[in-house]
Design a protein around this motif. Sequence first.
Motif, mmCIF file in Angstrom:
data_model
loop_
_atom_site.group_PDB
_atom_site.id
_atom_site.type_symbol
_atom_site.label_atom_id
_atom_site.label_comp_id
_atom_site.label_asym_id
_atom_site.label_seq_id
_atom_site.Cartn_x
_atom_site.Cartn_y
_atom_site.Cartn_z
ATOM 1 N N UNK A 477 0.832 -1.204 0.000
ATOM 2 C CA UNK A 477 0.000 0.000 0.000
ATOM 3 C C UNK A 477 0.867 1.255 0.000
ATOM 4 N N UNK A 478 1.847 1.300 0.891
ATOM 5 C CA UNK A 478 2.698 2.480 0.993
ATOM 6 C C UNK A 478 3.463 2.712 -0.304
ATOM 7 N N UNK A 479 3.982 1.653 -0.904
ATOM 8 C CA UNK A 479 4.752 1.806 -2.135
ATOM 9 C C UNK A 479 3.918 2.289 -3.306
ATOM 10 N N UNK A 480 2.750 1.679 -3.507
ATOM 11 C CA UNK A 480 1.926 2.046 -4.655
ATOM 12 C C UNK A 480 1.342 3.460 -4.499
ATOM 13 N N UNK A 481 0.848 3.778 -3.317
ATOM 14 C CA UNK A 481 0.249 5.092 -3.105
ATOM 15 C C UNK A 481 1.327 6.174 -3.169
ATOM 16 N N UNK A 482 2.500 5.909 -2.616
ATOM 17 C CA UNK A 482 3.587 6.889 -2.673
ATOM 18 C C UNK A 482 4.019 7.152 -4.108
ATOM 19 N N UNK A 483 4.010 6.112 -4.941
ATOM 20 C CA UNK A 483 4.352 6.313 -6.351
ATOM 21 C C UNK A 483 3.399 7.275 -7.034
ATOM 22 N N UNK A 484 2.112 7.109 -6.808
ATOM 23 C CA UNK A 484 1.126 8.033 -7.374
ATOM 24 C C UNK A 484 1.267 9.431 -6.770
ATOM 25 N N UNK A 485 1.529 9.495 -5.460
ATOM 26 C CA UNK A 485 1.678 10.795 -4.810
ATOM 27 C C UNK A 485 2.847 11.572 -5.405
ATOM 28 N N UNK A 486 3.926 10.861 -5.729
ATOM 29 C CA UNK A 486 5.063 11.532 -6.340
ATOM 30 C C UNK A 486 4.707 12.164 -7.672
ATOM 31 N N UNK A 487 3.932 11.446 -8.494
ATOM 32 C CA UNK A 487 3.512 11.997 -9.784
ATOM 33 C C UNK A 487 2.601 13.203 -9.573
ATOM 34 N N UNK A 488 1.672 13.100 -8.642
ATOM 35 C CA UNK A 488 0.773 14.222 -8.365
ATOM 36 C C UNK A 488 1.550 15.463 -7.945
ATOM 37 N N UNK A 489 2.561 15.285 -7.111
ATOM 38 C CA UNK A 489 3.327 16.417 -6.604
ATOM 39 C C UNK A 489 4.244 17.011 -7.664
ATOM 40 N N UNK A 490 4.817 16.153 -8.511
ATOM 41 C CA UNK A 490 5.776 16.639 -9.516
ATOM 42 C C UNK A 490 5.096 17.146 -10.775
ATOM 43 N N UNK A 491 4.032 16.421 -11.230
ATOM 44 C CA UNK A 491 3.477 16.682 -12.553
ATOM 45 C C UNK A 491 2.015 17.116 -12.547
ATOM 46 N N UNK A 492 1.311 16.886 -11.449
ATOM 47 C CA UNK A 492 -0.080 17.289 -11.366
ATOM 48 C C UNK A 492 -1.060 16.159 -11.631
ATOM 49 N N UNK A 493 -2.336 16.426 -11.319
ATOM 50 C CA UNK A 493 -3.369 15.400 -11.426
ATOM 51 C C UNK A 493 -3.637 14.997 -12.867
ATOM 52 N N UNK A 494 -3.557 15.951 -13.806
ATOM 53 C CA UNK A 494 -3.790 15.608 -15.206
ATOM 54 C C UNK A 494 -2.785 14.588 -15.703
ATOM 55 N N UNK A 495 -1.505 14.772 -15.341
ATOM 56 C CA UNK A 495 -0.470 13.824 -15.757
ATOM 57 C C UNK A 495 -0.674 12.474 -15.098
ATOM 58 N N UNK A 496 -1.078 12.464 -13.827
ATOM 59 C CA UNK A 496 -1.312 11.193 -13.137
ATOM 60 C C UNK A 496 -2.448 10.423 -13.802
ATOM 61 N N UNK A 497 -3.510 11.121 -14.188
ATOM 62 C CA UNK A 497 -4.604 10.447 -14.884
ATOM 63 C C UNK A 497 -4.155 9.933 -16.242
ATOM 64 N N UNK A 498 -3.371 10.711 -16.949
ATOM 65 C CA UNK A 498 -2.888 10.296 -18.270
ATOM 66 C C UNK A 498 -2.032 9.040 -18.160
ATOM 67 N N UNK A 499 -1.167 8.986 -17.185
ATOM 68 C CA UNK A 499 -0.322 7.790 -16.984
ATOM 69 C C UNK A 499 -1.169 6.545 -16.733
ATOM 70 N N UNK A 500 -2.253 6.729 -15.963
ATOM 71 C CA UNK A 500 -3.062 5.581 -15.577
ATOM 72 C C UNK A 500 -3.954 5.099 -16.702
ATOM 73 N N UNK A 501 -4.467 5.989 -17.507
ATOM 74 C CA UNK A 501 -5.509 5.635 -18.475
ATOM 75 C C UNK A 501 -5.029 5.543 -19.923
ATOM 76 N N UNK A 502 -3.744 5.756 -20.155
ATOM 77 C CA UNK A 502 -3.266 5.741 -21.541
ATOM 78 C C UNK A 502 -3.286 4.331 -22.099
#
Length: 502
Positions: A477-502
């Motif tokens: 849990x900590x590893x997977x959620x932290x990975x997403x949190x890093x993307x949100x903090x560095x690139x924003x929510x739009x980039x995080x959604x794009x990574x997940x749904x591409x």
Amino acid sequence: MTAARARDRTTPEEPVPASQPDVLPVPDASTVPRPDRAPTVLQFGGGNFLRAFADQMIQRADDAGVLAAGVVVVHATPGPDTAVELLRRQDGIYHVLLEGVRDGEPVREVTRVTAVRGVVRAHEEFEAYRDAYLDPGLRVVLSNTTEAGIAWVPDDDLAATPPRSFPAKMTALLLDRFRHFDGDPGAGLHVVCCELIEDNASTLRRYVLRHAAANGLPPEFVAWVEEACTFHDTLVDRIVPGYPRDEIAEIQAEIGFADQLVVKGELYGTWVIGGDRAIRDALPLDRAGLPVEFVADVRPTRDRKVRVLNGMHTAMTPLGLLLGCTTVREVTARPDVGRYLDLLLDREVLPSLPGDPAALRRYAATIRERFTNPYLQHRLGDIALNSLAKFRARNLPVLLAAWSAGREAPATALALAALLVLGAGRSGPAGFEPADDPALLRHLRETFDPEDLVGWVRGVAVAAEYLAGDDPRLDRLAGEVAGHAGVLLREGAGAALARLTR
């Protein structure tokens, strides 16, 4: 009732003064005629939801002649409450505006509620509160004390006037009623809980009996609770944004009253009440054609609703706020969020539920359609209330079920990451302040470490009671959620959604 095309509206929670107080009368007992209704329902909570849901249905059943119920609203927490004071000022009279689509046509319904016949503040007006719960005609107790209301508080004093917690209040209420009526089985009550937690009334019943045991109450009282009182788990479903601030002058002109308590909700509604079917005789709402169903067990229907509707709300809200959206309609109109919700539903939520997959997909489609209701502006800021606790009840079981079945749950993990980032105050819309458990929010912010996001998420997950510190799933849990949190903090929510749904 009227049917008309409605406009978009914004509906914050707190009422504001009417624009025409000198022109329109206030709805109260002097301006609105109403039939006599003896109090038969004691209602803990007078907020937007109960007024637009339970009280609106009671009113409709009264109007249809299948019920003759009067409601007494109890303000169960100490201190002032604007809505409660306004409800008292208006003698319990207010209007409910429901909007939606029926058979492809826009529908707008206005109901004047006159069923509320009293408002008491349990802590400041204990004797009036006691008179209400000792009324011999009382049959039903309704409650919506929020998800935190049905909780065990050790050493709560049953002799206090009243006790602090809702379960202790109910124990003291029932004990006083048992003694007042000398244990008469006919004085028992039907307790109907509307809190959005699993086994809401069953949990309340368990705590009442636990308080009885902890305080050495007589076995005759325990037997009376078990045999003369019934506790009913429920599933409730209606989106209620609340007070239509931006349209209030127009609405007040239409109804002809300077109503400060107009409450707006969606036309859709469902109330599933479980347990002893004797409750149907006390609340025969279905006989008025209302969307109420009496069942033996609400759990299958509840799990579906909580994971699909409520779970999508809790998942999309922090992402929507990070994207700069303000309403459900706005965030679900984004193609990237639409793809995200499809992924969340099809691969994570629906596989976690038992039942016919085709039926589940049809149900999910109706929920997605409700999100596009053009007549409601359901604010993300309002939905965000207590999201950390809501995630534990609504979304975490989906993630853990996926892992148990050997599946991934990246959409749910991303939702938790967005929730934690938002709660930590590291990103989000200007002026937004999370409304959640203060101690947990403080922990989120004080332990935030951009250099050790895994350790941060791990600590928060334990503090929020998502997983125990020795749970073998905690590392994942900590590893997977932290990975997403890093993307949100560095690139924003739009980039995080794009990574997940591409």
